[in-house]
Design a protein around this motif. Structure first.
Motif, PDB file in Angstrom:
ATOM      1  N   HIS C 160     -23.511  -9.725  -4.537  1.00 16.96           N
ATOM      2  CA  HIS C 160     -22.850  -9.951  -5.826  1.00 16.96           C
ATOM      3  C   HIS C 160     -22.279 -11.375  -5.887  1.00 16.96           C
ATOM      4  N   CYS C 161     -21.939 -11.789  -7.091  1.00 15.93           N
ATOM      5  CA  CYS C 161     -21.181 -13.031  -7.312  1.00 15.93           C
ATOM      6  C   CYS C 161     -21.837 -14.279  -6.711  1.00 15.93           C
ATOM      7  N   SER C 164     -20.864 -17.270  -8.944  1.00 17.80           N
ATOM      8  CA  SER C 164     -19.728 -16.908  -9.788  1.00 17.80           C
ATOM      9  C   SER C 164     -18.519 -16.687  -8.889  1.00 17.80           C
ATOM     10  N   ARG C 165     -17.346 -16.835  -9.433  1.00 20.67           N
ATOM     11  CA  ARG C 165     -16.093 -16.616  -8.713  1.00 20.67           C
ATOM     12  C   ARG C 165     -16.117 -17.385  -7.391  1.00 20.67           C
ATOM     13  N   CYS C 174     -16.043 -15.093 -13.725  1.00 18.22           N
ATOM     14  CA  CYS C 174     -16.905 -13.942 -13.460  1.00 18.22           C
ATOM     15  C   CYS C 174     -18.023 -13.938 -14.495  1.00 18.22           C
ATOM     16  N   SER C 175     -19.248 -13.689 -14.049  1.00 22.98           N
ATOM     17  CA  SER C 175     -20.383 -13.698 -14.980  1.00 22.98           C
ATOM     18  C   SER C 175     -20.593 -12.367 -15.688  1.00 22.98           C
ATOM     19  N   VAL C 177     -22.061  -9.666 -16.063  1.00 25.90           N
ATOM     20  CA  VAL C 177     -23.175  -8.726 -16.132  1.00 25.90           C
ATOM     21  C   VAL C 177     -23.760  -8.367 -14.762  1.00 25.90           C
ATOM     22  N   CYS C 179     -22.536  -7.338 -11.751  1.00 28.45           N
ATOM     23  CA  CYS C 179     -22.163  -6.132 -11.009  1.00 28.45           C
ATOM     24  C   CYS C 179     -22.984  -4.946 -11.481  1.00 28.45           C
ATOM     25  N   ASP C 204     -15.396  -7.313  -5.880  1.00 28.12           N
ATOM     26  CA  ASP C 204     -14.810  -6.272  -6.717  1.00 28.12           C
ATOM     27  C   ASP C 204     -15.978  -5.731  -7.502  1.00 28.12           C
ATOM     28  N   ARG C 206     -17.010  -4.700 -10.949  1.00 30.70           N
ATOM     29  CA  ARG C 206     -16.439  -4.819 -12.285  1.00 30.70           C
ATOM     30  C   ARG C 206     -17.252  -3.991 -13.276  1.00 30.70           C
TER      31      ARG C 206
HETATM   32  S1  SF4 Z   1     -19.856  -9.202 -12.709  1.00 34.77           S
HETATM   33 FE1  SF4 Z   1     -19.516  -8.650 -10.608  1.00 34.77          FE
HETATM   34  S2  SF4 Z   1     -21.118  -9.778  -9.501  1.00 34.77           S
HETATM   35 FE2  SF4 Z   1     -20.933 -10.722 -11.499  1.00 34.77          FE
HETATM   36  S3  SF4 Z   1     -19.502 -12.391 -11.176  1.00 34.77           S
HETATM   37 FE3  SF4 Z   1     -18.327 -10.638 -11.935  1.00 34.77          FE
HETATM   38  S4  SF4 Z   1     -17.584  -9.625 -10.112  1.00 34.77           S
HETATM   39 FE4  SF4 Z   1     -19.245 -11.009  -9.487  1.00 34.77          FE
END
Ligand code: SF4
Ligand code: SF4
Ligand code: SF4
Lengths: 111, 357, 351
Positions: C160-161, C164-165, C174-175, C177, C179, C204, C206
């Motif tokens: 994940h991520c 992002s973050r 956070c992007s 979509v 998760c 996390d 989300r």
């Molecule tokens: S949606 Fe989830 S995977 Fe995407 S940036 Fe946010 S926390 Fe990370």
């Protein structure tokens, strides 16, 4: 063998490729709600045993899923089977049966 | 593994390396660990490449080990660094070349600190002036000695007598490259190739005919760790780091390990003895270890220098099997003789690790 | 009567939907798309979360929207200039054509984070590291998911991520979509390869959208997808071409390593090159994360600092499809009310 006054440190890293997943595989089939735990810790917060001992059901479930099973038997022996965890779990994990099944796996594989 | 992927990253992490006129600063520990390396570096630069490289008799430690071991305060460290800069300035040089990776890290850190906090530089200028009456210029170019050898790797290859090739099979030797942590982990853009896929040693290995092994624990520290190693009770932890690497590289059957830091070759070499004694485990063929080299030693070997002038008799893991593989000529009789032909005494044989004495 | 004109730039969901709405209100709308096909990133998706309906259904809905409302469509447009002079917007294209309008909607979307920038994950270097977008392409093509050696993966890791973050790559947001995309794609992997084990490495989860949590539970309950809380520090290639990943299992409180046959990187959204280019030409404000900035985060969404210029969709921030639909319709509404001389700024009582 020489004594240098030091020796290799034990590796703390969980080596998932080699760890022992027998309890996990057994419980997954016998009590499928084992899979849906989200490790929220509600069970541990309320646990009768966890208030007085190191017993931590949330962590135990996590560790079993990683195949880290040393100490499971000792920890589990502290459970009073009061069922408070099942009552509290927001995800519907049948924790009491999970505990029974872990015990069964411990017996089955003499762990 | 896609070679193009790595090449694309290498292109992004290029660095300016001065061409000539170097002010060389030695490591405080390497002359004990690998006594031939620094001399070999100077010899290659002066005799093979015809470069102007200068060293100052009053140069001291950069205090890096004390600094990282929490013994030397940062202001003291910076003032000592400023003194080295002053000697460079007084000698009329602008290009600083440290032999040690930790020194390189220290100089990079100090220059970066002064860049972002100019008031710190001013403070250190005052300290140095009060303590020694000296003034200094910040180096125009800072390159680690391995950067210099990297820069001239082709020139060295052109003069080389040997290649990293197995003379029996004609195949390239398999080489593990291990980069000192302080080379690029703190400042990735200061290292050739960056921190994740450093190119500095890989460039030499490929140019000299070898093939690099990318094994899973490639990025793990050798375990030197300064205060960890310095306290006897902690040494097991230091050794465990090397052990993790050996376990990870063993399946690839490396012919040698190449390093660019004072600590790494020391620990990767000596721990093979300790692990063999404690665990009964060895990592090379026939109960031997995997030989470990500094880049200067390897360059010297390629150029056909006498291995005992390079200091290879000081290695724990014997280099002879590797030299035999390449076809390097050496005289076993003189291995433990000094310059005048007097015997230096022969080291004790380890109980487990097989060595050639 | 001369109809008022609107230029919409970007032929993805946001552009198509705002164009369709504006045209259906009676405006003369021209929609610019840089490629030869309308639909944007949606064209690269097979099934959509959380319902698993087909992405192409949504493309059809959008297509029908622009065609029924008779939106003028300029494909393969190469916009070389966009500016506002007096009350008129002018857009010039590479072929010399010039277009004018009274209002403009920017819907230039996002770009996918370049996973090569997370060097330590080895994308572009290690054979079996792919992105979520590439996995989606595989699903879309109907081809099986195989390792580069042509083997069926036994273990798949999902990170994940990615992009992002992460301050290290300069993207702190956070992007949104990815998760749920990870959950969706894990289910799809398990449906195609029931014997495989899928591991999601997350910081996390989300699951903010309606039904996302249900999908997550379904992944655990029905497909035994594993979730490990911890961010990868690095991936390395093993001798057999599988990947060794290192992570802390933060719930177990221990570092962990495992080999996976395929590693999928959940790449995030970054402001698109088109957004940067055209937003800059128009003099639009950008927020700290590089997306377009509205006049007020709560009350003035879609409204840019240039009167008559609006924006919709992921050029403003990462959004899910249903959020983009809502945003596109809202941008259309704001554009129309501007053309009808409704002064929303007059309502601002705070500074
Ligand atoms: S949606 Fe989830 S995977 Fe995407 S940036 Fe946010 S926390 Fe990370
Ligand atoms: S049943 Fe056991 S684990 Fe559950 S709350 Fe009671 S003591 Fe704790
Ligand atoms: S309360 Fe339920 S979901 Fe939460 S950690 Fe315990 S078993 Fe898992």
């Amino acid at each position: 063998m020489k004594n240098f006054g030091f020796s290799l440190s034990k590796d703390r890293q969980i080596d998932f490729d080699k760890s022992d997943k027998r309890i996990m595989d057994f419980v997954k089939i016998e009590e499928p709600t084992f899979n849906i735990c989200i490790a929220c810790g509600t069970c541990t917060a309320t646990c009768s045993a966890g208030n007085f001992t190191e017993m931590n059901l949330r962590k135990m479930i996590t560790l079993i899923k990683r195949g880290e099973i040393t100490g499971v038997r000792a920890e589990l022996s502290k459970c009073m089977l009061c069922g408070k965890c099942s009552l509290a779990c927001p995800r519907g994990v049948n924790t009491r049966n999970v505990i029974f099944k872990i015990n069964q796996a411990l017996e089955k594989y003499s762990l | 593994m896609k070679a193009e992927g790595k090449q694309a990253i290498w292109k992004e992490y290029q660095k300016e390396i001065a061409d000539d006129k170097y002010f060389y600063v030695r490591s405080c520990v390497r002359q004990n660990f690998f006594p031939g390396s620094e001399t070999t570096f100077l010899r290659i630069l002066r005799e093979e490449l015809g470069k102007d490289i200068y060293e100052h008799a009053c140069h001291t430690t950069c205090t890096g080990i004390g600094y990282h071991g929490d013994i030397v305060p940062v202001d003291t460290m910076m003032t000592v660094v400023a003194r080295q800069f002053a000697m460079m300035t007084e000698a009329g040089y602008e290009n600083l070349v440290p032999s040690c990776i930790t020194s390189f890290g220290i100089y990079t850190e100090v220059m970066d600190t002064w860049h972002h906090f100019p008031e710190t530089e001013q403070k250190v200028r005052d300290y140095l002036w009060k303590a020694t009456g000296r003034e200094f210029q910040i180096p125009k170019n800072l390159a680690h000695a391995s950067d210099i050898v990297f820069k001239f790797r082709k020139e060295i290859a052109a003069k080389a007598k040997y290649q990293l090739i197995n003379k029996e099979t004609g195949k390239p030797l398999k080489v593990v490259e291990h980069i000192g942590c302080h080379y690029a982990k703190m400042f990735p853009d200061k290292g050739i190739g960056g921190a994740e896929y450093p190119y500095v040693l890989t460039g030499m290995i490929e140019e000299w005919g070898g093939e690099v092994i990318d094994y899973p624990e490639r990025r793990h520290c050798c375990g030197f760790g300064f205060r960890q190693y310095l306290v006897q009770a902690n040494r097991g932890y230091s050794m465990s780091c090397s052990h993790k690497k050996f376990e990870s590289m063993k399946p690839y059957q490396p012919d040698l390990i190449l390093t660019n830091c004072p600590g790494c070759p020391m620990f990767l070499d000596k721990w093979q003895y300790a692990i063999a004694e404690l665990e009964g485990k060895t990592y090379g063929a026939n109960g031997q270890g995997i030989p470990v080299f500094t880049y200067e030693e390897l360059a010297g070997l390629m150029l056909g220098y006498n291995p005992w002038d390079l200091g290879l008799q000081m290695h724990q893991v014997s280099c002879e099997p590797l030299m035999d593989k390449i076809g390097i000529e050496y005289n076993s009789e003189t291995k433990y003789h000094d310059k005048n032909g007097n015997s230096l005494g022969v080291p004790e044989k380890p109980t487990v690790l097989k060595v050639s004495l | 009567m001369n109809r008022k004109r609107v230029i919409v730039i970007g032929g993805g969901i946001a552009g198509m939907e705002s164009a369709a709405n504006l045209a259906s209100m009676g405006y003369d709308v021209t929609l610019f798309e840089k490629s030869q096909e309308l639909g944007g990133h949606l064209l690269g998706w097979e099934k959509l979360f959380p319902t698993m309906r087909m992405g192409k259904d949504v493309v059809k809905f959008l297509d029908k929207g622009v065609h029924l409302a008779k939106v003028n469509i300029v494909k393969n447009s190469n916009i070389t200039n966009a500016s506002k002079n007096g009350n008129l917007f002018t857009v010039s294209c590479g072929d010399g054509a010039k277009y004018e309008s009274e209002a403009l909607v920017l819907a230039t979307g996002y770009d996918i984070f370049d996973a090569k920038r997370k060097e330590e994950y080895g994308y572009g270097i290690y054979d079996n590291v792919i992105t979520s977008a590439e996995l989606e392409e595989i699903f879309l093509s109907g081809k099986p998911l195989l390792t580069t050696k042509g083997e069926i993966p036994k273990r798949v890791g999902i990170v994940h991520c990615v992009g992002s973050r992460d301050e290290k790559v300069g993207n702190v947001y956070c992007s949104k979509v990815c998760c749920v995309t990870a959950v969706k794609q894990s289910i799809e992997i398990k449906e195609k390869i029931p014997d495989s084990n899928v591991f999601c490495f997350y910081m996390d989860l989300r699951m903010f959208g309606m039904h996302f949590e249900t999908l997550y539970k379904q992944a655990q309950e029905k497909h035994a997808v594993n979730f490990i809380r911890g961010r990868l520090s690095e991936a390395c290639e093993n001798m057999d071409g599988s990947l060794l990943v290192k992570v802390e299992d933060t719930l177990a409180g221990k570092p962990l390593r495992m080999s996976v046959d395929i590693l999928v990187l959940m790449v995030g959204m970054v402001p698109s090159e088109g957004t940067k280019k055209i937003g800059t030409m128009l003099g639009m404000n950008f927020g700290a994360n590089g997306f377009l900035k509205s006049q007020d985060q709560h009350t003035m969404t879609s409204i840019s600092n240039i009167p008559g210029a609006f924006f919709a969709g992921c050029c403003g921030s990462p959004r899910t499809i249903n959020n983009v639909f809502a945003d596109a319709r809202s941008a259309a509404m704001m554009t129309a009310s501007y053309l009808e001389a409704y002064d929303i700024e007059e309502r601002i009582t705070y500074i």
